[in-house]
Design an enzyme around this catalytic site. Structure first.
Site, mmCIF file in Angstrom:
data_model
loop_
_atom_site.group_PDB
_atom_site.id
_atom_site.type_symbol
_atom_site.label_atom_id
_atom_site.label_comp_id
_atom_site.label_asym_id
_atom_site.label_seq_id
_atom_site.Cartn_x
_atom_site.Cartn_y
_atom_site.Cartn_z
ATOM 1 N N LYS A 8 0.839 -1.216 0.000
ATOM 2 C CA LYS A 8 0.000 0.000 0.000
ATOM 3 C C LYS A 8 0.864 1.252 0.000
ATOM 4 O O LYS A 8 2.027 1.225 0.424
ATOM 5 C CB LYS A 8 -0.963 0.037 1.195
ATOM 6 C CG LYS A 8 -0.307 0.194 2.591
ATOM 7 C CD LYS A 8 -0.024 1.632 3.018
ATOM 8 C CE LYS A 8 0.733 1.681 4.332
ATOM 9 N NZ LYS A 8 1.626 2.779 4.547
ATOM 10 N N ASP A 133 -1.990 -1.457 10.350
ATOM 11 C CA ASP A 133 -2.268 -1.412 8.907
ATOM 12 C C ASP A 133 -2.933 -2.693 8.403
ATOM 13 O O ASP A 133 -3.310 -2.778 7.233
ATOM 14 C CB ASP A 133 -0.962 -1.211 8.111
ATOM 15 C CG ASP A 133 -0.497 0.243 8.120
ATOM 16 O OD1 ASP A 133 -1.310 1.130 8.419
ATOM 17 O OD2 ASP A 133 0.682 0.482 7.822
HETATM 18 P P1 ATP Z 1 4.127 -0.010 7.637
HETATM 19 O O1 ATP Z 1 4.009 0.658 6.306
HETATM 20 O O2 ATP Z 1 2.897 -0.861 7.982
HETATM 21 O O3 ATP Z 1 4.571 0.897 8.745
HETATM 22 P P2 ATP Z 1 6.717 -1.009 6.896
HETATM 23 O O4 ATP Z 1 6.606 -1.211 5.399
HETATM 24 O O5 ATP Z 1 7.338 0.278 7.324
HETATM 25 O O6 ATP Z 1 5.278 -1.153 7.513
HETATM 26 P P3 ATP Z 1 7.502 -3.726 7.293
HETATM 27 O O7 ATP Z 1 8.128 -4.066 5.979
HETATM 28 O O8 ATP Z 1 6.131 -4.220 7.550
HETATM 29 O O9 ATP Z 1 7.553 -2.149 7.547
HETATM 30 O O10 ATP Z 1 8.521 -4.260 8.405
HETATM 31 C C1 ATP Z 1 8.461 -3.829 9.722
HETATM 32 C C2 ATP Z 1 9.236 -4.795 10.624
HETATM 33 O O11 ATP Z 1 8.517 -6.025 10.719
HETATM 34 C C3 ATP Z 1 10.630 -5.169 10.139
HETATM 35 O O12 ATP Z 1 11.503 -5.047 11.246
HETATM 36 C C4 ATP Z 1 10.525 -6.619 9.722
HETATM 37 O O13 ATP Z 1 11.708 -7.362 9.995
HETATM 38 C C5 ATP Z 1 9.382 -7.139 10.582
HETATM 39 N N1 ATP Z 1 8.585 -8.205 9.922
HETATM 40 C C6 ATP Z 1 8.034 -9.266 10.526
HETATM 41 N N2 ATP Z 1 7.341 -10.017 9.652
HETATM 42 C C7 ATP Z 1 7.458 -9.420 8.452
HETATM 43 C C8 ATP Z 1 6.967 -9.720 7.154
HETATM 44 N N3 ATP Z 1 6.203 -10.809 6.919
HETATM 45 N N4 ATP Z 1 7.268 -8.880 6.156
HETATM 46 C C9 ATP Z 1 8.005 -7.754 6.401
HETATM 47 N N5 ATP Z 1 8.499 -7.431 7.596
HETATM 48 C C10 ATP Z 1 8.245 -8.250 8.627
#
Ligand code: ATP
Length: 279
Positions: A8, A133
């Site tokens: 997203k 989210d």
């Molecule tokens: P958001 O946009 O919801 O804030 P994000 O894109 O900034 O999320 P993510 O990629 O979801 O961040 O990763 C956040 C943390 O979650 C990382 O430290 C990652 O190692 C951990 N994590 C645990 N499971 C997953 C997964 N299935 N995919 C991605 N990250 C994961």
């Protein structure tokens, strides 16, 4: 069972207030992208196994998918286990809901695997326990996320637009961004204006109201954010903004060739550059 787990972006993001419990009330225009992870789930006799083909994401209990599977098994009182494998394509820690969308895909897959057939409201309430989210990612599309981000209202579709994603190699912890947000100094985007323009089918007028209040924090510490935005605009983007708490910057392009040329330019400096579209 195999599920696509869509990334997203936030087409507009406002923070309304800091709550007594430490969370924030937000109004976010959420938009799914064609870019997706693929989540495979199959029944086992017992236990939850989670693996991912990316070294940047934890296997097992540390994975968001594990938490989602645990909640679904407990909610159904199911006497079984599940083996989950994630093919990761969404950049990690990017503001693209990569973990949240995997969690939502597990909830959808297990709703089918377990024959639970929970309605959308029940699935969203389970999703809210996994992360803020995750409820949006259950159905995706174009939606308003409000309250702490877990209340979802479906909106008229934003339409199909070409999107360029550029993630600079910096680590921006979301709690740090909220902690440093000066609510007294921010300019709030016109979320109601966005929604009414969308209702008229005018995506450009909707974008004219957009803003991301979290940019004030992330971009003032990391000037690269503004630099990427202006490079995108110079290369034909009609709109460029940071997604979520960052650090990914997205640009919306009219022409695929402009987006691809811009992608070639950014690939000289950054590893994570992706052309995709809104869905
Ligand atoms: P958001 O946009 O919801 O804030 P994000 O894109 O900034 O999320 P993510 O990629 O979801 O961040 O990763 C956040 C943390 O979650 C990382 O430290 C990652 O190692 C951990 N994590 C645990 N499971 C997953 C997964 N299935 N995919 C991605 N990250 C994961």
């Amino acid at each position: 069972m195999t599920e696509n787990a869509y990334a997203k972006i936030n087409l507009s993001l406002d923070v309304v207030r800091r709550r007594d419990d430490g969370y924030h009330d937000v109004n976010m225009i959420m938009q799914s992208l064609e870019l997706h992870d693929t989540v495979h789930a199959e029944f086992t006799d017992g236990g939850i196994e989670v693996t991912c083909d990316s070294g940047a994401v934890p296997n097992g209990e540390g994975n968001i998918a594990y938490r989602a599977a645990r909640l679904m098994i407990d909610k159904c009182g199911a006497d079984c286990g599940v083996r989950i494998h994630i093919e990761k394509r969404i950049p990690v820690c990017a503001g693209l809901a990569g973990g949240s969308t995997d969690g939502a895909a597990v909830i959808r897959a297990m709703n089918g695997l377990l024959g639970a057939d929970f309605d959308a409201e029940t699935l969203e309430s389970i999703a809210a326990k996994v992360g803020s989210d995750v409820p949006f990612c259950i159905n995706g599309g174009t939606a308003l996320a409000f309250g702490t981000g877990t209340d979802i209202k479906k909106l008229p579709p934003f339409g199909n637009h070409i999107v360029l994603l550029v993630k600079p190699p910096i680590d921006v912890p979301t709690p740090w961004v909220y902690k440093n947000l000066n609510l007294g100094a921010i300019v709030h985007p016109d979320i109601d204006g966005f929604i009414s323009a969308l209702s008229r089918g005018d995506a450009d007028a909707a974008l004219a109201t957009s803003g991301n209040v979290l940019e004030s924090v992330t971009a003032s510490k990391y000037p690269i954010i503004e630099k990427i935005k202006s490079e995108m605009t110079n290369r034909g983007a009609k709109f460029a903004m940071m997604s979520g708490s960052g650090p990914t910057v997205f640009g919306i392009f009219e022409k695929t060739t402009d987006a691809e040329n811009a992608a070639r330019f950014f690939k000289k400096s950054f590893d994570e550059v992706i052309v995709t579209k809104t869905v």
